[in-house]
Design a protein around this motif. Structure first.
Motif, PDB file in Angstrom:
ATOM      1  N   ALA A 119       0.195   2.303  -6.768  1.00 54.66           N
ATOM      2  CA  ALA A 119       0.776   3.038  -5.635  1.00 54.66           C
ATOM      3  C   ALA A 119       2.293   3.013  -5.722  1.00 54.66           C
ATOM      4  N   SER A 120       2.827   1.848  -6.079  1.00 55.65           N
ATOM      5  CA  SER A 120       4.280   1.729  -6.185  1.00 55.65           C
ATOM      6  C   SER A 120       4.833   2.591  -7.322  1.00 55.65           C
TER       7      SER A 120
ATOM      8  N   ARG B  76       4.866   6.127  -6.138  1.00 55.96           N
ATOM      9  CA  ARG B  76       5.936   6.337  -5.149  1.00 55.96           C
ATOM     10  C   ARG B  76       7.286   6.490  -5.815  1.00 55.96           C
TER      11      ARG B  76
ATOM     12  N   GLU C 101       9.959   9.845  -8.548  1.00 53.56           N
ATOM     13  CA  GLU C 101      10.649  11.068  -8.111  1.00 53.56           C
ATOM     14  C   GLU C 101      11.306  11.758  -9.284  1.00 53.56           C
TER      15      GLU C 101
ATOM     16  N   ARG D 126      -5.555   6.905  -8.581  1.00 53.08           N
ATOM     17  CA  ARG D 126      -4.124   6.719  -8.856  1.00 53.08           C
ATOM     18  C   ARG D 126      -3.848   6.826 -10.361  1.00 53.08           C
TER      19      ARG D 126
END
Ligand SMILES: [Zn+2]
Length: 435
Positions: free
Chosen positions: A213-214, A217, A220, A258
């Motif tokens: 998940a990290s 995130r 970008e 994921r």
């Protein structure tokens, strides 16, 4: 079984005790708690509550539309005339007694989110292999060396993540730890609680889940090309290696989702097994973080069905022990599962005699024979000093002191010790000419 009438329950209990007597060879007069413990068959009422609560937990997690769900979630008027309050109340109150009452529940996964025709094809590699295979019993430096060699042999990665899970006794207060490195620089430490009631497997998967998940995130900018995640959990890797469409729980399904999301962005992820507790710095750090995470607030972490069932099982065993505690049987034998005489290579007859002696209801004891009217005199035939009770035979009788010393190493062994070793007990009986 959860909704049957009290009279039917009584009949079933009688049948179960009869079965226990057949299993152990114990006599009719043997009290039920001792009998059930010897047979290793849980008291019927406790077992019934456990199974009812397990069914309740299942229905509470099922798809909306399960016809039994409204029964469990509705608030009902109290039925004053009924003593037995029905399966729903039994299941809910037992769940609550076991500590499952106010914790959120993880739904069961009915269909994996990834269809079988879609796969990670090339985006994910899962490997349990190391450069040189080592055993858990090998010295740590040897295992460390093998681990380092393995990591050195892998292609360079943009991100390296170490994950680890921890759980007290493997079932309580789960903690998940992950540490993310970009190149050699430590980027982030992630602590995630993994459930008040959990499993080591879940704690490990939670660590993988939070690490992925990290990574998602933080993506970008341009997505990393190569991500490596090191875990010491063979069971988590084995499960994930079955592929996204084969997952049977929400958490593993999410981990795969994921991994596929990362693959969609052009990231290749390799999940690599490394030996745990071998002194590998990243693994040691993840372990430390996982332990810290175990102390975090667990109240919002959903409990999965297998963990809930395991909790109910443990709770039932604790209840059983508590019921056994005040009995004479527990005083002399303890409350834990008795040593299985069968596995020690004893004959059926020997097993039966051991079980009978352990319950104190044995035809070998004159005091017992007197009690059931088979003997006029309860006095010990060997010494004639006192009644031949279990304690007299195993610790007090002076006429048997010599035999006891040869077998137990002392004249007056602790009764618990003498009863806890079926092999020696049989040896003593043989020496006394009783077998
Ligand atoms: Zn005696």
């Amino acid at each position: 079984m959860s909704g049957v009438a009290p009279t039917t329950l009584e009949q079933l209990e009688v049948a179960q005790r009869q079965a226990c007597r057949i299993i152990t060879g114990c006599l009719r007069s043997t009290p039920a708690p001792a009998l059930e413990r010897e047979a290793d068959v849980m008291p019927f009422a406790i077992r019934r509550r456990q199974l009812t609560a397990a069914a309740t937990q299942r229905h509470l997690r099922d798809l909306p539309g399960d016809p039994l769900q409204p029964v469990l979630t509705a608030t009902r008027p109290r039925q004053r005339l009924h003593r037995d309050r029905g399966w729903a109340d039994t299941g809910l109150s037992t769940s609550s007694d076991a500590g499952l009452g106010d914790l959120p529940r993880e739904p069961v996964l009915v269909v994996p989110r990834t269809p079988p025709w879609e796969s990670a094809a090339g985006g994910v590699t899962i490997s349990s292999a190391v450069a040189r295979p080592t055993k858990r019993t090998d010295p740590p430096d040897k295992r460390l060396e093998a681990a380092q060699e393995t990591l050195a042999g892998l292609p360079p990665a943009d991100y390296t993540v170490f994950t680890d899970g921890s759980a007290t006794d493997g079932v309580e207060n789960g903690g998940a730890g992950a540490v993310v490195f970009r190149g050699a620089a430590e980027l982030e430490r992630i602590r995630t609680p993994a459930g008040r009631w959990t499993s080591s497997y879940r704690a490990e998967l939670t660590a993988l889940d939070s690490a992925l998940a990290s990574l998602l995130r933080g993506a970008e900018g341009p997505a990393p090309r190569e991500v490596r995640i090191c875990t010491d959990s063979q069971s988590a890797l084995r499960r994930l290696a079955e592929g996204p469409a084969a997952q049977t729980d929400v958490l593993a399904d999410r981990v795969w989702q994921r991994l596929l999301d990362l693959a969609d962005r052009g990231t290749h992820t390799s999940l690599q097994w490394v030996p745990g507790h071998a002194g590998l710095p990243g693994n040691e750090l993840a372990d430390e973080i996982a332990r810290e995470a175990a102390n975090l607030e667990q109240h919002d972490v959903p409990i999965d069905l297998p963990s809930a069932k395991a909790r109910l099982r443990r709770h039932a065993h604790r209840e059983w022990e508590q019921r056994l505690q005040p009995t004479r049987y527990a005083l002399q034998n303890g409350v834990r599962r008795p040593p299985t005489a069968e596995r020690l290579g004893l004959s059926r007859r020997e097993c039966v005699e051991v079980a009978r002696l352990r319950t104190g209801h044995s035809l070998m004891l004159r005091e017992y024979r007197h009690r059931i009217g088979l003997e006029d005199d309860p006095t010990c035939p060997e010494c004639g000093l006192e009644d031949e009770t279990l304690t007299h035979l195993l610790t007090d009788c002076p006429a048997r002191a010599d035999a006891r010393r040869r077998i137990f190493g002392e004249d007056e062994p602790e009764i618990k010790e003498a009863l806890g070793d079926p092999t020696k007990l049989v040896e003593l009986l043989r020496r006394l000419g009783r077998l």
